[in-house]
Scaffold this motif. Structure first.
Motif, PDB file in Angstrom:
ATOM      1  N   MET A  62       0.839  -1.194   0.000  1.00 10.51           N
ATOM      2  CA  MET A  62       0.000   0.000   0.000  1.00 10.51           C
ATOM      3  C   MET A  62       0.879   1.251   0.000  1.00 10.51           C
ATOM      4  O   MET A  62       0.563   2.250  -0.665  1.00 10.51           O
ATOM      5  CB  MET A  62      -0.939  -0.012   1.206  1.00 10.51           C
ATOM      6  CG  MET A  62      -2.051   1.025   1.104  1.00 10.51           C
ATOM      7  SD  MET A  62      -3.106   0.847  -0.369  1.00 10.51           S
ATOM      8  CE  MET A  62      -4.056  -0.597   0.065  1.00 10.51           C
TER       9      MET A  62
ATOM     10  N   ALA B   4      -6.146  -0.419  -3.798  1.00 10.74           N
ATOM     11  CA  ALA B   4      -5.584   0.847  -4.265  1.00 10.74           C
ATOM     12  C   ALA B   4      -6.287   1.346  -5.524  1.00 10.74           C
ATOM     13  O   ALA B   4      -6.271   2.549  -5.807  1.00 10.74           O
ATOM     14  CB  ALA B   4      -4.085   0.690  -4.529  1.00 10.74           C
TER      15      ALA B   4
ATOM     16  N   SER C  49      -5.041   5.203  -1.485  1.00  7.65           N
ATOM     17  CA  SER C  49      -3.846   4.490  -1.035  1.00  7.65           C
ATOM     18  C   SER C  49      -2.955   5.371  -0.169  1.00  7.65           C
ATOM     19  O   SER C  49      -2.283   4.876   0.737  1.00  7.65           O
ATOM     20  CB  SER C  49      -3.056   3.966  -2.242  1.00  7.65           C
ATOM     21  OG  SER C  49      -2.709   5.023  -3.115  1.00  7.65           O
TER      22      SER C  49
END
Length: 495
Positions: free
Chosen positions: A198, A441, A446
C-alpha cells in the motif's frame, strides 16, 4: 498451486515489497504520486484516523453477549436457495473449519461490523479468504494471479478484507498442524506485505496503479532466482496445470455425444442436465427462459464482444453446484458451439444475491445484484473475463432474479494450502496480500491508507492477534453446525 511451497523463511514483517511485485511498480515506484498539498492532506487524514481507530485496537475480538446465532444466520441465507441443495451446503461446511469458514461470510460480516475501522473505504471483495486468490487468464492470453470471487463485493472498510484474509491463513495453518509461532509469522508477514505494497502504491500514479498486475510468466524467474531450481519446477507444473484447465478440457469432461448431438453429461447432484430436471413442456419452458438470459445479457457486453458471442449457437444447459458458500444458489452452465465441436464456449450463469455485507454497510449503488458483482469485479481485478456481464429476469417461480455471466473455466489454477509447508504458506500469503493491496488501491485512497498503516509493525501484529482469536470463534461456530446436524436441527447430506 504448490509453486510457493519452498519459500524461504519469512517470519518477520517485510520492510520492502514482497515477492509477487505487480508489473509497472519497479519503474515508477520511486516517483511520489501527488507529492503536493493534496497528497499531504490525504496523508494527514489517514494519520488522523488513528485517533478514532488506534491500530492496536484491531487486535480486539470478543464475542458479543448478544451475538447472533451462527446457525440462524446460515439458515436465513438458505431460505432463498434451491431447497434440495441446501443439505449439500451444510454437508460441505461440516467437513472442516476451513470449509465452514468458506461458507460463513455472513457470520463474519456480522462480527466485523462491531470492530473498529479507520473510516477509509475501498471496494471490498467481501470474501477475501486465501482460496479466492488464484491463477487466471487475461484477455491477452497471459496467466495472471488475481482475486476470483466477488459475490459479496461492496464498498466498505478495507480492514474487513484484510482481517478475513488473515484469519483464513490462520485456519489453514492450524489445519496443517503449524505451531503458534509459525502461524504468527505467516500472518504478520502477509499483513506486512499488504502494508508495504500500500505504501508502494501510494507513490504511483493513478494509471500505474490501474495497469499494475501480477504476470505469472514474469514472476516465475524471480521466484526461481530466490528459491532455486526446485521452485522453478513447481512454477512450471503449476502454470502448466492452470493452462490445461481451459474450455476444451471442461468441454471434454462435462459433455458427451447423445444421438449425434453434444449434451451435458449427468453427474448428479453436481451437474444435472436440463433434460433430467424436467420433461416435456416444463423442460421447454426452462430452456426458453435460460436462452433468454443468454440472449439478453449480451446487451451488457461491449459491441465487439457481443459480435463474438453472436457467432455461437446455444446447444444445452445444466444446473451446476459450485463452491461451498454458493451451494444452493441458482447456477447454470450453458453449452454453446461455434464453427464445430472443436469450438465450444461454456458460460456460467450464476445467481447474484444481496451481499452479506449489505446489512452492515450503506448498500450498493446498483439495484441489480448481478451488475453489483460485475462492477466490483471490473474495479478490483486487473483483467476480467471478456464475457463478464449481468441480467435480471422474471423467474419461473414469479420472483425477479439477478444473474451474472462469465466463462466457466479459463486457465484457472487453484491453491492447495494443505500441501504447503510454513514457508510456502507465508510466501503465498505475501502474494495474496500484494494482490489485495493492488485491488484496494484501484478504488480507495492508497495515500491515506498507507499513512494510517505507518511504517512499523503495529497493525501487522494487531491483525495477527485478531486472526487467532477469530479462528477460535470459527472453530466454535463449526462445532455448533456439526452439533446442529447431529441433533437434527439442520439436515446435511453427502452427494
Amino acid at each position: 498451486m504448490t509453486i510457493l511451497a519452498t519459500a524461504p523463511p519469512a517470519h518477520r514483517p517485510p520492510r520492502r515489497p514482497a515477492e509477487g511485485e505487480p508489473n509497472g511498480s519497479r519503474q515508477h515506484g520511486s516517483r511520489q504520486h501527488g507529492a503536493g498539498p493534496d497528497a499531504a492532506r490525504r496523508a494527514d487524514q489517514g494519520r488522523a484516523a488513528r485517533a478514532s481507530a488506534p491500530r492496536r485496537a484491531h487486535a480486539e475480538y470478543v464475542s458479543a453477549p448478544d451475538r447472533a446465532d451462527p446457525i440462524d444466520l446460515i439458515d436465513r441465507q438458505s431460505r432463498s436457495r434451491v431447497p434440495e441443495l441446501v443439505p449439500l451446503r451444510y454437508q460441505r461446511m461440516t467437513e472442516s473449519p476451513f470449509r465452514f469458514y468458506r461458507g460463513a461470510a455472513a457470520i463474519m460480516a456480522s462480527d466485523l461490523a462491531a470492530t473498529p475501522t479507520s473510516g477509509l473505504t475501498v471496494q471490498l471483495c467481501g470474501d477475501a479468504h486465501l482460496l479466492n486468490f488464484r491463477l487466471l487468464a487475461s484477455p491477452e492470453r497471459r496467466l495472471v494471479f488475481d482475486i476470483n470471487d466477488f459475490d459479496e463485493t461492496l464498498p466498505g472498510p478495507w480492514e474487513w478484507d484484510v482481517k478475513r484474509f488473515a484469519t483464513s491463513l490462520v485456519i489453514a495453518a492450524r489445519a496443517n498442524g503449524f505451531g503458534s509461532a509459525e502461524r504468527r509469522g505467516i500472518v504478520t508477514t502477509a499483513v506486512g506485505a499488504y502494508r508495504g505494497w500500500m505504501h508502494r502504491f501510494a507513490t504511483m500514479t493513478n494509471l500505474d496503479v490501474w495497469y499494475a498486475h501480477i504476470d505469472v510468466d514474469e514472476l516465475a524467474p524471480r521466484l526461481t532466482d530466490a528459491l532455486g531450481k526446485q521452485a522453478s519446477k513447481r512454477v512450471s507444473r503449476a502454470t502448466s496445470r492452470a493452462r490445461s484447465r481451459d474450455r476444451l478440457r471442461a468441454f471434454a469432461k462435462l459433455t458427451e455425444v447423445v444421438d449425434g448431438e453434444r449434451r451435458f453429461a449427468a453427474d448428479p447432484p453436481l451437474l444435472v442436465p436440463i433434460s433430467e430436471l424436467h420433461t416435456g413442456r416444463d423442460r421447454d419452458l426452462l430452456m426458453r427462459w435460460l436462452s433468454s438470459i443468454v440472449e439478453e445479457y449480451s446487451a451488457t457486453l461491449s459491441a465487439d464482444r457481443r459480435s463474438l458471442l453472436a457467432r455461437y449457437r446455444l446447444v444445452d444447459f445444466a444446473r451446476k453446484v459450485v463452491g461451498v458458500g454458493s451451494v444452493g444458489t441458482r447456477c447454470w452452465v450453458a453449452l454453446l458451439l461455434g464453427r464445430d465441436d472443436g469450438d465450444p464456449l461454456l458460460l456460467q450463469i450464476k445467481e447474484a444475491e444481496t451481499s452479506v455485507l449489505a446489512d452492515h454497510l450503506s448498500g450498493s449503488a446498483y439495484g441489480n445484484q448481478g451488475e453489483r458483482v460485475v462492477a466490483g469485479q471490473r474495479l478490483m481485478q486487473a483483467a476480467s473475463d471478456i464475457f463478464l456481464g449481468w441480467q435480471r429476469v422474471d423467474g419461473l417461480d414469479g420472483h425477479k432474479r439477478d444473474f451474472y455471466v462469465r466463462q466457466l473455466q479459463d486457465w484457472k489454477g487453484i491453491a492447495e494450502p494443505e500441501r504447503m509447508d510454513p514457508d510456502g504458506l507465508a510466501l503465498f500469503g505475501r502474494l495474496c496480500a500484494a494482490t489485495l493491496a493492488r485491488a484496494h488501491a484501484r478504488s480507495g485512497d492508497s495515500i491515506a491508507i498507507a499513512a494510517y498503516l505507518g511504517g512499523g509493525t503495529t497493525f501487522d501484529r494487531a491483525v495477527g492477534a485478531f486472526a487467532e482469536a477469530y479462528a477460535d470463534q470459527n472453530e466454535a461456530d463449526h462445532a455448533a453446525l456439526v452439533e446442529a446436524v447431529r441433533s437434527g436441527r439442520v439436515s446435511a447430506t453427502a452427494p
